[in-house]
Write a protein that holds these residues in place. Structure first.
Motif, mmCIF file in Angstrom:
data_model
loop_
_atom_site.group_PDB
_atom_site.id
_atom_site.type_symbol
_atom_site.label_atom_id
_atom_site.label_comp_id
_atom_site.label_asym_id
_atom_site.label_seq_id
_atom_site.Cartn_x
_atom_site.Cartn_y
_atom_site.Cartn_z
ATOM 1 N N TYR A 32 0.428 -9.240 -9.035
ATOM 2 C CA TYR A 32 -0.496 -9.038 -7.930
ATOM 3 C C TYR A 32 -1.248 -7.748 -8.148
ATOM 4 O O TYR A 32 -0.779 -6.853 -8.868
ATOM 5 N N ARG A 33 -2.398 -7.699 -7.491
ATOM 6 C CA ARG A 33 -3.240 -6.518 -7.689
ATOM 7 C C ARG A 33 -3.646 -5.967 -6.338
ATOM 8 O O ARG A 33 -3.982 -6.719 -5.427
ATOM 9 N N THR A 34 -3.614 -4.656 -6.205
ATOM 10 C CA THR A 34 -4.188 -4.038 -5.013
ATOM 11 C C THR A 34 -5.405 -3.252 -5.461
ATOM 12 O O THR A 34 -5.842 -3.356 -6.588
ATOM 13 N N GLY A 35 -5.930 -2.442 -4.555
ATOM 14 C CA GLY A 35 -7.105 -1.664 -4.921
ATOM 15 C C GLY A 35 -6.812 -0.619 -5.974
ATOM 16 O O GLY A 35 -7.705 -0.190 -6.701
ATOM 17 N N SER A 36 -5.546 -0.187 -6.093
ATOM 18 C CA SER A 36 -5.290 0.962 -6.962
ATOM 19 C C SER A 36 -4.302 0.672 -8.097
ATOM 20 O O SER A 36 -4.227 1.444 -9.037
ATOM 21 N N TYR A 37 -3.513 -0.390 -7.990
ATOM 22 C CA TYR A 37 -2.568 -0.645 -9.078
ATOM 23 C C TYR A 37 -2.338 -2.135 -9.201
ATOM 24 O O TYR A 37 -2.757 -2.919 -8.361
ATOM 25 N N GLY A 54 -4.993 1.019 -0.144
ATOM 26 C CA GLY A 54 -5.319 -0.403 -0.164
ATOM 27 C C GLY A 54 -4.074 -1.236 -0.230
ATOM 28 O O GLY A 54 -3.083 -0.840 -0.805
ATOM 29 N N GLY A 55 -4.116 -2.410 0.365
ATOM 30 C CA GLY A 55 -2.972 -3.291 0.248
ATOM 31 C C GLY A 55 -3.231 -4.327 -0.807
ATOM 32 O O GLY A 55 -4.175 -4.253 -1.570
ATOM 33 N N LEU A 56 -2.390 -5.349 -0.794
ATOM 34 C CA LEU A 56 -2.474 -6.390 -1.797
ATOM 35 C C LEU A 56 -3.795 -7.132 -1.662
ATOM 36 O O LEU A 56 -4.184 -7.510 -0.565
ATOM 37 N N SER A 97 0.833 -1.202 0.000
ATOM 38 C CA SER A 97 0.000 0.000 0.000
ATOM 39 C C SER A 97 0.868 1.251 0.000
ATOM 40 O O SER A 97 0.417 2.325 -0.383
#
Lengths: 234, 135, 178
Positions: free
Chosen positions: C102-107, B58-60, B48
């Motif tokens: 991997y994916r987070t909420g923003s990238y 947000g994190g992973l 994050s």
């Protein structure tokens, strides 16, 4: 802000054992004009100056309570009791006591609600039927799952609940496997029996089966006097 | 629905629950799982931080590899649920929500469970197995 | 469909190339001239050759980022994340598995590791699909041709090769974004 004194509090110190009851009943306290005084008594007044005693008794007859709310409250009750006892038997006794005070009030309410058609139960089977249907239905919205008479002992009867609602979210750790938190419900049953003059002891035992891992049996053991009276009545 | 395994981490990154449901991941020792949990907790915090979008917060959430796909659900209280499933398994969101519901029911409402401690609730495991791997 | 940044890490765990596009906080303006697109191409050499750093551009715009990490710190964090996740995946499912993205909420972060332990990392927005192929292409077409000069073994031949690499990379990335 004035401190409360005994005039303001309408409560009588209530104990489960009627023989040691202290204090005298008080009448409804006079209406207060200032809001600050409401902090000195435990009774809450709504804006129309009505307290809980002004509500009709049938108002809560069909109301429902969220199972989650009850589960959290009951969990805290168990934790509270656990801190103050040492031993499983004591914990069950404490839970029994909690249920007892509820059962006393519940009995009065249910008999009042039956109204003119209420019949005072004098036979063992009658009172057990009352518990199995009316009491159970008012608390859990379903009757109990079975009623049996013990073959070995004259004074023992068994009430069966396949899935006691109070135990639905509780997993007892292995080192306390004898504990059954339905001791709370056992207390309710015991109070109803005592109130109808059938003194005895009620305990909760878990008898898990394949299909019903939470099956519980409430063992009801009546006093000598009850059995004698029952045999006299024929 | 094939779920390979489930891990639950508490607020501090400690492992409080680990269970394999299907074959697919290697079996590690309990110490290995503890280390893995701690590492992941740190990685989650960093992901994050390195976000190129400002104020993302947000994190992973999803980690993909050749042989499995991991979804991480972080609750508002900091508890993380890691679900490992097969790569083309759809609807993992539904599974995560249901597992969270089971956790809220059978772990949180259990008076014998101490918060942030390893989960040893028989009802939770029973219902979990019944949901994820019904025979 | 935005691409935020691109990193290359060598097998000595150093970051040998970083490129960031500043569309992070603004929408991407696809223009042709290089002046208006706010690129900050930053090529980092290893610390051992700091004497040759004068040849390299090392622009960091801390003001536009508003108190965020510098590029080097960012690269270090990205490497840490990538390395830890790669080890975690190896441990969980065997030495031949590799983590893809991997994916987070923003990238979304895409990762590709070559047989020589060279690591390519791409940060994009959430909607991009698997870019492992793209990273592979970058490796094969651009790095193998022009990029070897990044490694510490060849400090001298950087000038021309860097530009060719960057041009190739730029055009390649733009074709993806459209």
């Amino acid at each position: 802000m004035q401190r409360g004194d005994s005039l303001n509090s309408p409560f009588v110190p209530f104990s489960p054992n009627p023989s040691i009851q202290q204090g005298t009943p008080t009448s409804t306290p006079p209406l207060k004009h200032t809001l600050s005084s409401s902090t000195s008594s435990n009774l809450r007044y709504s804006s129309s100056r009505k307290s809980i005693y002004d509500r009709h008794l049938n108002r809560s007859q069909r109301s429902e309570l969220s199972k989650a709310s009850f589960a959290f409250l009951f969990g805290e009750m168990v934790q509270y009791a656990q801190k103050r006892v040492n031993g499983i038997a004591d914990l069950e006794k404490k839970l029994n006591l909690h249920g007892y005070s509820i059962g006393q009030r519940l009995l009065e309410l249910l008999l009042w609600r039956e109204g003119r058609s209420a019949k005072r139960e004098t036979r063992i089977l009658g009172i057990l039927q009352f518990i199995t249907t009316t009491v159970y239905r008012s608390i859990f919205n379903k009757p109990a799952d079975g009623l049996e008479k013990s073959r070995d002992n004259e004074d023992e009867y068994m009430l069966i609940d396949n899935d006691p609602m109070v135990n639905s979210y509780i997993s007892v750790p292995k080192e306390m496997s004898q504990l059954n938190c339905a001791a709370f419900v056992a207390g309710i049953i015991e109070a109803v029996l005592d109130g109808c003059l059938f003194p005895g002891r009620v305990t909760a035992h878990s008898v898990p089966t394949e299909q019903l891992p939470a099956k519980t049996v409430f063992l009801i053991k009546f006093d000598e006097s009850v059995i004698e009276r029952e045999s006299v009545l024929g | 629905m094939v779920i390979l395994s489930l891990l639950i981490l508490n607020k501090a990154g400690g492992l409080i629950f680990q269970r394999d449901f299907n074959e697919g991941l290697k079996k590690l020792s309990s110490n290995d799982y503890l280390v893995l949990a701690g590492t992941f907790h740190g990685v989650h915090a960093i992901t994050s931080r390195i976000s190129p979008v400002r104020n993302s917060g947000g994190g992973l959430e999803v980690l993909e590899s050749d042989r499995f796909r991991m979804q991480c659900f972080q609750t508002l209280t900091g508890t993380k649920f890691l679900i490992f499933a097969e790569p083309n398994q759809p609807n993992i969101d539904v599974v995560v929500k249901r597992v969270y519901e089971l956790y809220a029911d059978y772990v949180m409402k259990n008076p014998f469970y101490q918060i942030e401690m390893p989960i040893r609730c028989e009802a939770f495991e029973r219902n979990l197995v019944a949901y994820i791997k019904p025979k | 469909m935005t691409i935020y940044s691109f990193y290359i890490f060598d097998r000595h765990c150093e970051c040998i190339y970083v490129k960031q596009w500043h569309q992070r906080d603004r929408t991407f303006r696809p223009t042709s001239s290089s002046a208006s697109t706010v690129d900050s191409p930053v090529a980092l050499a290893s610390d051992r050759h700091s004497s040759t750093s004068s040849k390299l551009q090392n622009e960091v715009h801390p003001s536009s980022r508003g108190g965020r990490l510098s590029v080097q710190d960012d690269a270090k964090l990205v490497f840490g994340v990538v390395f830890s996740l790669r080890n975690m995946v190896r441990k969980l499912s065997g030495p031949d598995d590799s983590f893809i993205s991997y994916r987070t909420g923003s990238y979304k972060l895409h990762y590709y590791e070559t047989a020589t332990n060279l690591k390519f990392v791409l940060l994009t927005d959430v909607k991009m699909n698997n870019l492992k192929v793209v990273l592979h292409q970058i490796y094969v077409n651009l790095y193998v041709e022009f990029g070897e000069f990044f490694s510490i073994e060849h400090p001298g031949g950087e000038g021309v090769a860097v530009e060719l690499f960057e041009m190739g990379l730029d055009s390649f990335i733009r074709t993806i974004q459209d």
